[in-house]
Enzyme design. Sequence first.
Site, mmCIF file in Angstrom:
data_model
loop_
_atom_site.group_PDB
_atom_site.id
_atom_site.type_symbol
_atom_site.label_atom_id
_atom_site.label_comp_id
_atom_site.label_asym_id
_atom_site.label_seq_id
_atom_site.Cartn_x
_atom_site.Cartn_y
_atom_site.Cartn_z
ATOM 1 C CB CYS A 45 6.680 -67.610 -39.790
ATOM 2 S SG CYS A 45 7.668 -66.759 -38.561
ATOM 3 C CB THR A 46 6.305 -70.633 -44.227
ATOM 4 O OG1 THR A 46 6.781 -69.332 -44.548
ATOM 5 C CG2 THR A 46 5.486 -71.172 -45.386
#
Length: 214
Positions: A45-46
């Site tokens: 997600c980052t």
Amino acid sequence: MNLRLGDTAPDFTQDSTEGKINFYEWAGDSWVVLFSHPKDFTPVCTTELGEVSRLKLQFQQRNVKVIGLSVDPLDDHRRWAEDIAETQGYALNFPLLADADRHVSDLYGMIHPNASDTTTVRSVFVIDPNKKVRLTITYPASTGRNFEELLRVIDSIQLTEQYKVATPVNWHQGEDVIIVPSVTDEEAKDRFPEGWTTVKPYLRVVHQPGSSVH
Ligand code: BEZ
């Protein structure tokens, strides 16, 4: 809710990193990419949120606003945004909905309980200015999405709107496109005065309208 292509995207009001957002008001006359990620402070997600921030101008050039979502609280979003800027080289530059009460996730069917009943999957909705759903994509949590591919599909959808052409397999900007079957040869003469190639009566290939690449 199982949203399908052509359905009206539901309106909502929810907290975000840019304040409380009413979706329809925020979207205005723009196209929208609404996408969910499973969880803040997770590696894939980052990278995704950094990439979407990097592509901001590309979305803007297509009249597309981007909005993200997870069921994490606002406080987590804000702290995680610092990590995204630090590790990805691009600071978050679009709103992130804090859908802790799952209001939006439920409206859009972003929680798939047999995958996880506590987090959203990687859902993507492309919504047009009339608030119609034009594309849905669902990825599992372990696979980061290809947002360049998303731009490619948006280009294809917008070309169809503007010029009544469809795009063939693996098409990229500037490559030849296909006249949609509903356009008769008679109409095509007006629309494509430079002509086209008829491979089959149903397969008519034409240079991409509006492109300088030939
Ligand atoms: C990730 O973003 O790395 C991730 C999130 C949830 C499950 C698996 C991976």
